[in-house]
Scaffold this motif. Structure first.
Motif, PDB file in Angstrom:
ATOM      1  N   ASN A 157      -7.979  -8.058  -6.646  1.00  0.00           N
ATOM      2  CA  ASN A 157      -8.844  -7.905  -5.487  1.00  0.00           C
ATOM      3  C   ASN A 157      -9.851  -6.842  -5.915  1.00  0.00           C
ATOM      4  O   ASN A 157      -9.430  -5.726  -6.229  1.00  0.00           O
ATOM      5  CB  ASN A 157      -8.029  -7.407  -4.285  1.00  0.00           C
ATOM      6  CG  ASN A 157      -8.903  -7.136  -3.071  1.00  0.00           C
ATOM      7  OD1 ASN A 157     -10.082  -7.421  -3.076  1.00  0.00           O
ATOM      8  ND2 ASN A 157      -8.311  -6.563  -2.036  1.00  0.00           N
TER       9      ASN A 157
ATOM     10  N   ILE B  71       0.347  -8.198  -6.143  1.00  0.00           N
ATOM     11  CA  ILE B  71       0.520  -8.687  -4.770  1.00  0.00           C
ATOM     12  C   ILE B  71      -0.039 -10.102  -4.549  1.00  0.00           C
ATOM     13  O   ILE B  71       0.395 -10.809  -3.653  1.00  0.00           O
ATOM     14  CB  ILE B  71      -0.040  -7.690  -3.735  1.00  0.00           C
ATOM     15  CG1 ILE B  71       0.399  -8.085  -2.331  1.00  0.00           C
ATOM     16  CG2 ILE B  71      -1.559  -7.574  -3.816  1.00  0.00           C
ATOM     17  CD1 ILE B  71       0.605  -6.973  -1.386  1.00  0.00           C
ATOM     18  N   TYR B  72      -0.987 -10.513  -5.397  1.00  0.00           N
ATOM     19  CA  TYR B  72      -1.527 -11.881  -5.247  1.00  0.00           C
ATOM     20  C   TYR B  72      -0.856 -12.855  -6.222  1.00  0.00           C
ATOM     21  O   TYR B  72      -1.409 -13.906  -6.525  1.00  0.00           O
ATOM     22  CB  TYR B  72      -3.043 -11.872  -5.474  1.00  0.00           C
ATOM     23  CG  TYR B  72      -3.803 -11.124  -4.394  1.00  0.00           C
ATOM     24  CD1 TYR B  72      -4.161 -11.748  -3.205  1.00  0.00           C
ATOM     25  CD2 TYR B  72      -4.143  -9.780  -4.554  1.00  0.00           C
ATOM     26  CE1 TYR B  72      -4.847 -11.061  -2.205  1.00  0.00           C
ATOM     27  CE2 TYR B  72      -4.816  -9.083  -3.561  1.00  0.00           C
ATOM     28  CZ  TYR B  72      -5.170  -9.738  -2.393  1.00  0.00           C
ATOM     29  OH  TYR B  72      -5.839  -9.057  -1.402  1.00  0.00           O
TER      30      TYR B  72
ATOM     31  N   ARG C  32       4.356  -5.483   7.536  1.00  0.00           N
ATOM     32  CA  ARG C  32       4.403  -4.300   6.669  1.00  0.00           C
ATOM     33  C   ARG C  32       5.661  -4.262   5.798  1.00  0.00           C
ATOM     34  O   ARG C  32       6.544  -3.420   5.990  1.00  0.00           O
ATOM     35  CB  ARG C  32       4.286  -2.986   7.476  1.00  0.00           C
ATOM     36  CG  ARG C  32       3.153  -2.925   8.494  1.00  0.00           C
ATOM     37  CD  ARG C  32       1.792  -3.278   7.894  1.00  0.00           C
ATOM     38  NE  ARG C  32       1.414  -2.440   6.783  1.00  0.00           N
ATOM     39  CZ  ARG C  32       0.909  -2.946   5.641  1.00  0.00           C
ATOM     40  NH1 ARG C  32       0.722  -4.239   5.471  1.00  0.00           N
ATOM     41  NH2 ARG C  32       0.571  -2.142   4.680  1.00  0.00           N
TER      42      ARG C  32
ATOM     43  N   ASP D 284       0.036  -3.949 -10.010  1.00  0.00           N
ATOM     44  CA  ASP D 284      -0.047  -4.458  -8.637  1.00  0.00           C
ATOM     45  C   ASP D 284      -0.218  -5.979  -8.695  1.00  0.00           C
ATOM     46  O   ASP D 284      -1.271  -6.489  -9.057  1.00  0.00           O
ATOM     47  CB  ASP D 284      -1.236  -3.789  -7.929  1.00  0.00           C
ATOM     48  CG  ASP D 284      -1.386  -4.246  -6.481  1.00  0.00           C
ATOM     49  OD1 ASP D 284      -0.723  -5.203  -6.066  1.00  0.00           O
ATOM     50  OD2 ASP D 284      -2.207  -3.623  -5.770  1.00  0.00           O
TER      51      ASP D 284
ATOM     52  N   SER E  30       2.678  -9.532   2.283  1.00  0.00           N
ATOM     53  CA  SER E  30       1.457  -9.701   3.078  1.00  0.00           C
ATOM     54  C   SER E  30       0.678 -10.962   2.724  1.00  0.00           C
ATOM     55  O   SER E  30       0.221 -11.684   3.602  1.00  0.00           O
ATOM     56  CB  SER E  30       0.539  -8.494   2.887  1.00  0.00           C
ATOM     57  OG  SER E  30       1.048  -7.391   3.583  1.00  0.00           O
ATOM     58  N   LYS E  31       0.505 -11.201   1.429  1.00  0.00           N
ATOM     59  CA  LYS E  31      -0.417 -12.264   1.022  1.00  0.00           C
ATOM     60  C   LYS E  31       0.306 -13.604   0.869  1.00  0.00           C
ATOM     61  O   LYS E  31      -0.069 -14.595   1.494  1.00  0.00           O
ATOM     62  CB  LYS E  31      -1.116 -11.884  -0.286  1.00  0.00           C
ATOM     63  CG  LYS E  31      -1.635 -10.445  -0.328  1.00  0.00           C
ATOM     64  CD  LYS E  31      -2.801 -10.175   0.599  1.00  0.00           C
ATOM     65  CE  LYS E  31      -3.126  -8.681   0.615  1.00  0.00           C
ATOM     66  NZ  LYS E  31      -4.322  -8.313   1.307  1.00  0.00           N
TER      67      LYS E  31
ATOM     68  N   LYS F 193       0.846  -1.195   0.000  1.00  0.00           N
ATOM     69  CA  LYS F 193       0.000   0.000   0.000  1.00  0.00           C
ATOM     70  C   LYS F 193       0.884   1.248   0.000  1.00  0.00           C
ATOM     71  O   LYS F 193       0.630   2.207  -0.713  1.00  0.00           O
ATOM     72  CB  LYS F 193      -0.885  -0.031   1.255  1.00  0.00           C
ATOM     73  CG  LYS F 193      -2.011   0.956   1.248  1.00  0.00           C
ATOM     74  CD  LYS F 193      -2.850   0.804   2.502  1.00  0.00           C
ATOM     75  CE  LYS F 193      -4.216   0.266   2.179  1.00  0.00           C
ATOM     76  NZ  LYS F 193      -5.119   0.221   3.346  1.00  0.00           N
TER      77      LYS F 193
HETATM   78  C1  LIG Z   1      -4.775  -5.380  -4.471  1.00  0.00           C
HETATM   79  C2  LIG Z   1      -4.014  -5.030  -3.246  1.00  0.00           C
HETATM   80  N1  LIG Z   1      -2.917  -4.285  -3.363  1.00  0.00           N
HETATM   81  C3  LIG Z   1      -2.196  -3.938  -2.288  1.00  0.00           C
HETATM   82  C4  LIG Z   1      -2.569  -4.331  -1.026  1.00  0.00           C
HETATM   83  C5  LIG Z   1      -1.739  -3.853   0.141  1.00  0.00           C
HETATM   84  O1  LIG Z   1      -1.047  -4.842   0.779  1.00  0.00           O
HETATM   85  P1  LIG Z   1       0.018  -4.519   1.935  1.00  0.00           P
HETATM   86  O2  LIG Z   1       0.051  -3.056   2.141  1.00  0.00           O
HETATM   87  O3  LIG Z   1      -0.452  -5.268   3.126  1.00  0.00           O
HETATM   88  O4  LIG Z   1       1.341  -5.023   1.423  1.00  0.00           O
HETATM   89  C6  LIG Z   1      -3.714  -5.105  -0.848  1.00  0.00           C
HETATM   90  C7  LIG Z   1      -4.170  -5.499   0.505  1.00  0.00           C
HETATM   91  O5  LIG Z   1      -5.271  -5.891   0.750  1.00  0.00           O
HETATM   92  C8  LIG Z   1      -4.456  -5.482  -1.991  1.00  0.00           C
HETATM   93  O6  LIG Z   1      -5.550  -6.245  -1.886  1.00  0.00           O
END
Ligand SMILES: Cc1ncc(COP(=O)(O)O)c(C=O)c1O
Length: 395
Positions: A176, A206-207, A246, A204, A237-238, A102
């Motif tokens: 997401n 992240i997943y 963090r 992005d 995170s994921k 984030k």
């Molecule tokens: C699509 C997406 N991007 C970024 C993030 C941010 O993840 P973090 O700040 O925990 O690394 C999330 C968290 O829910 C997310 O769903």
């Protein structure tokens, strides 16, 4: 002079997921048996190697400021993983580690956007994107998608959304809230459009490690020119169940990373030294449990929903969400309570079926709701039983 908050902060919409979350927590505190399907974090523990590395960092007093973009050891390891997983060439200097993905996204918008710049944002989108874009004084230009294209934008839609003010295209695959994953062919077609114009891509991913039977491809792999213009966002995170630690990062062209490092140097500086060491440890973890378990749960939830009246659901290929369509209920009611929106639907489910899930409105998807299957099989079974009983009572 009137005293008050800045216009910037006043214009931020509160997180739409928060009201459900607050209500859920209040109900749980009152001893009500609510099943929470609204969470955006894995229900697995942080890998032991990561925890051990974090503990060792504390014991060894690795507790001071580090280099702003993160320790070299971590950035080198991230670069090696990007090579191994996506065949992308980055060095430690092309990576900026931040306090969560984030934070990486916020750095990116703040560093790339000027007032009035346009950011192309496919909907359904993650709730924080539009707010971050506005905080950077840019304008979100939303491309609507639905089940007919698997919640993915087409090259034609992208072409139509581009204007001389376009500064950034934001991609999120796996997505997401939809779980949609772009195929190589779909990304190649988007890359053709992107290469005809001049703007950045924030991707992005992240997943990216949570995909089920499909290949994860990054838009950055479609040639040097696109790679130069792409900021690849990812984090721990994921894939490593490290939401609380963090740690996120961005990979991109060195000059951009340098500029964003300067920005970060005056805001948060380095991410937590202890978390960085834990992240180094996490990169040694080879997970064999999470993906098959999530896949089982996804299939279970889809199978149950397919048998319920008035709900339909695409099969998502990634993340840990399903995104059913509930619009067939609109105009109907549950025990005399009207259902005219996904917000009505989610509120009634919380109050009467004791299931917490997130209405699609905050994701720019008024016909859908998001179920997170990052919870136990037992919880999912109970939740699906309750959802089914609810649906059978909608008239
Ligand atoms: C699509 C997406 N991007 C970024 C993030 C941010 O993840 P973090 O700040 O925990 O690394 C999330 C968290 O829910 C997310 O769903």
């Amino acid at each position: 002079m009137a005293i008050g908050l800045s216009d910037r902060v006043k214009s931020i919409a509160p997180s739409p997921t928060l009201s459900i979350d607050a209500k859920t927590k209040q109900m749980i505190a009152e001893g009500i048996d609510v099943i929470n399907l609204s969470v955006g974090e894995p229900d697995f523990g942080t890998p032991e190697v990561a925890c051990a590395a974090g503990k060792a960092a504390i014991d060894e007093q690795f507790t001071k400021y580090t280099a702003v973009p993160g320790i070299v050891e971590l950035r080198k390891k991230i670069a090696a993983q990007l090579k191994e997983r996506l065949n992308l060439d980055y060095t430690a200097d092309d990576i900026l580690v931040s306090s969560g993905a984030k934070h990486s996204l916020y750095n990116a918008f703040m560093a790339l956007c000027n007032k009035g710049d346009e950011v192309i944002l496919p909907a359904p989108y993650w709730v924080s994107y539009p707010e971050m874009i506005r905080l950077a004084e840019a304008t979100p230009v939303v491309i609507e998608t639905d089940e007919s294209t698997g919640f993915k934008i087409t090259p034609e839609q992208l072409e139509q959304a581009i204007t001389p003010k376009t500064k950034v295209l934001l991609l999120n695959s796996p997505s997401n809230p939809t779980g949609a994953v772009y195929t190589k062919e779909e990304l190649a077609a988007l890359a053709d459009v992107i290469s005809k114009h001049e703007f950045y891509v924030i991707s992005d991913e992240i997943y990216d490690q949570l995909v089920y039977g499909v290949e994860q491809v990054s838009i950055a792999t479609f040639g040097e020119e696109i790679k130069k213009r792409t900021l690849l966002i990812n984090g721990f995170s994921k894939a490593y169940s490290m939401t609380g630690w963090r740690v996120g990062y961005m990979a991109g062209e060195r000059a951009l990373i340098k500029a964003m490092t300067s920005f970060q140097s005056h805001t948060t500086a380095n991410p937590s030294s202890i978390s960085q060491k834990a992240a180094v440890g996490a990169l040694d973890h080879k997970d064999e449990l999470m993906v098959p378990e999530f896949r089982w749960r996804r299939d279970y939830v889809l199978d149950r929903i397919a048998k319920m009246p008035m709900l339909s659901c695409d099969t998502p290929s990634g993340a840990f969400y399903v995104f059913p369509n509930c619009s067939a209920c609109y105009g109907k009611s549950f025990q005399g309570h009207p259902i005219n929106s996904c917000d009505d639907f989610a509120s009634l489910l919380l109050e009467h079926a004791k299931i917490a899930l997130v209405p699609g409105s905050g994701f720019g998807a008024p016909n859908n709701f998001r179920i997170s299957y990052a919870t136990s099989r037992d919880n999912l079974k109970k939740a699906m039983d309750r959802l089914e009983a609810f649906m059978l009572s909608v008239q």
